[in-house]
Motif scaffolding. Sequence first.
Motif, PDB file in Angstrom:
ATOM      1  N   SER A   1       0.941  -1.080  -0.001  1.00 53.77           N
ATOM      2  CA  SER A   1      -0.103   0.167   0.064  1.00 53.77           C
ATOM      3  C   SER A   1       0.895   1.326   0.019  1.00 53.77           C
TER       4      SER A   1
ATOM      5  N   ALA B   1      -0.698   4.335   4.821  1.00 52.22           N
ATOM      6  CA  ALA B   1      -1.682   3.853   5.833  1.00 52.22           C
ATOM      7  C   ALA B   1      -2.303   4.913   6.624  1.00 52.22           C
TER       8      ALA B   1
ATOM      9  N   SER C   1      -5.182   6.954   9.608  1.00 52.03           N
ATOM     10  CA  SER C   1      -5.292   6.418  11.088  1.00 52.03           C
ATOM     11  C   SER C   1      -6.622   6.817  11.576  1.00 52.03           C
TER      12      SER C   1
ATOM     13  N   ALA D   1      -5.557   1.882   8.961  1.00 54.05           N
ATOM     14  CA  ALA D   1      -4.769   0.961   9.716  1.00 54.05           C
ATOM     15  C   ALA D   1      -5.074   1.076  11.296  1.00 54.05           C
TER      16      ALA D   1
ATOM     17  N   ASP E   1      -2.717   0.862  13.202  1.00 51.73           N
ATOM     18  CA  ASP E   1      -1.388   1.439  13.911  1.00 51.73           C
ATOM     19  C   ASP E   1      -0.327   1.771  12.788  1.00 51.73           C
ATOM     20  N   PRO E   2      -0.748   2.803  12.047  1.00 57.75           N
ATOM     21  CA  PRO E   2       0.130   3.103  10.833  1.00 57.75           C
ATOM     22  C   PRO E   2       1.601   3.046  10.999  1.00 57.75           C
TER      23      PRO E   2
ATOM     24  N   THR F   1       3.482   1.050  13.265  1.00 63.82           N
ATOM     25  CA  THR F   1       3.688  -0.483  13.275  1.00 63.82           C
ATOM     26  C   THR F   1       3.748  -0.954  11.907  1.00 63.82           C
ATOM     27  N   ASP F   2       2.714  -0.639  11.032  1.00 64.32           N
ATOM     28  CA  ASP F   2       2.615  -0.988   9.669  1.00 64.32           C
ATOM     29  C   ASP F   2       3.895  -0.666   8.880  1.00 64.32           C
TER      30      ASP F   2
ATOM     31  N   ALA G   1       7.102  -1.917   9.806  1.00 65.06           N
ATOM     32  CA  ALA G   1       7.051  -3.530   9.401  1.00 65.06           C
ATOM     33  C   ALA G   1       7.085  -3.577   7.902  1.00 65.06           C
TER      34      ALA G   1
ATOM     35  N   VAL H   1       4.751  -3.126   5.811  1.00 63.93           N
ATOM     36  CA  VAL H   1       3.478  -3.352   5.249  1.00 63.93           C
ATOM     37  C   VAL H   1       3.002  -2.346   4.371  1.00 63.93           C
ATOM     38  N   SER H   2       3.260  -0.994   4.853  1.00 60.81           N
ATOM     39  CA  SER H   2       2.835   0.216   3.927  1.00 60.81           C
ATOM     40  C   SER H   2       3.875   1.030   3.643  1.00 60.81           C
TER      41      SER H   2
ATOM     42  N   LYS I   1       3.412   6.588   5.494  1.00 62.56           N
ATOM     43  CA  LYS I   1       2.525   6.933   6.805  1.00 62.56           C
ATOM     44  C   LYS I   1       2.696   8.544   7.067  1.00 62.56           C
TER      45      LYS I   1
END
Length: 465
Positions: A223, A226, A228, A280, A282-283, A285-286, A289, A291-292, A295
């Motif tokens: 993505s 993210a 919030s 998300a 928790d943007p 954290t993503d 990690a 994932v996105s 943010k």
Amino acid sequence: MSRLYTPSSQFSRRRMLGALGLGAGAAGLAACGAPAGGDNAESNLREGFSQADLTIPEGYEGRTPILFWAPWTGGMFDVLTGLFDEFNESQDEIVAIAESVGGYADLNQKFTAALQARAVPDIVCFPEMQWLQFYFSDALVPLDGYFDDEWNLDTYIQNFVPESKAAGETFLVPFARSTPLFYFNKTRYIEAGLPEEGPKTWEDLAEFAPELAKIEVDGRPMSALAFSSDDAWHGQADIWGFGGANSNQDFEVTINDEAGVEWLEWQRKFVHEDGYAYLAQDPGTDFSAGVSAGKRGSTASLTGTTEAADFEVGVCFMLSKEGQEAAVPTGGSGLSIVRAESQDRQDACAELFRFLAGPEQSATWHIGTGYVPIVQAAADTDRVKENVEKDPNYGVALDQLEIARTADYTNWFQAAVTEISAAQTKVYGDNTPAQEALNAAATSLQEILDDNREDMESVEFEGWK
């Protein structure tokens, strides 16, 4: 960024007094009008209000103790206590003690209870203009009487100074100040063949998103962004970037006007029709990690985000619509002295504030946390320059200060901030049309502004003049 929960829905004096269980005649807390000026030291004292319990560190007995209830934990609190240790070692008359109370929400609740119990800390800090609820309850000390040629409001970066004053007097000095930033995964941007300086406009992000989606993360397209459920602060920058505003200086809510609807409808389509963004839990954290690829976050999280990521983090200015000027709201908090029975402690607090305004001390706080160096001279220190050379992201945060300004009236109230975030969440999460979500929010926002207009006008805010 952490947000403040207000026990009452707005910060008008009558609601704050009600929350404190005090009537209009309550001695020492509910005086009519603004608190007395800093030139009359005795007027800043409040009999019956004593210092909250604290533990004096071994070896500092006999000094004047001052207590700061700090709304930080972890690394930020560690940097703060390091500065306090430095202050305590720099002289032999005062011992400054910091106690972590969690976040801004925890501080708000604990300080409100402390006012009820009349056992208070000596120093507090609340985000943006939300300190006004305690100004209206006469809980804060005016600081102008402490200023001199070496330490005054000219010491600080001027974008934040108007937010320190009410009715012509100063009630806080900048300290943990910030702006929102757009964070992106520079490693992935380079991998996708995208500009490593990141996007400048929402149109740029729309162009980059399909390329980022070609990268798979756990079997799913990456993505671009993210969102919030607590995005009102970022939304302030967004609506300005579309040429709109949450409200105007005549206390009229404008969030559901054409520009506001265009802003949030653009983001709705980006999430639900294009599929390039999502809501998300928790943007942060993503993002860390992987994932996105993007943010929005505070400059205050720059150090922590960089340390948490195993990829190269990039930052850029908050985005605007093509052809519109970008702008960002100021954020974070300043330091205030609490009115109590001791003039010695109030004077000691002012000495601590003076110390923290030193260029090297401001640089330490900036480098250790990511909060901007609120002292003008700090940006010119070798340490800050070397830090920018080492990590240009810190330079982006400094450069963006040129477009930072005080948020619209709506964002002076936690109740209104909650309404705006809820409207955004309906759009991001439930695919609610922007016009519908903003119309519903606008009704509540207007009630909040109408209910508090008299108090707000008494502040005589000069930041927009």
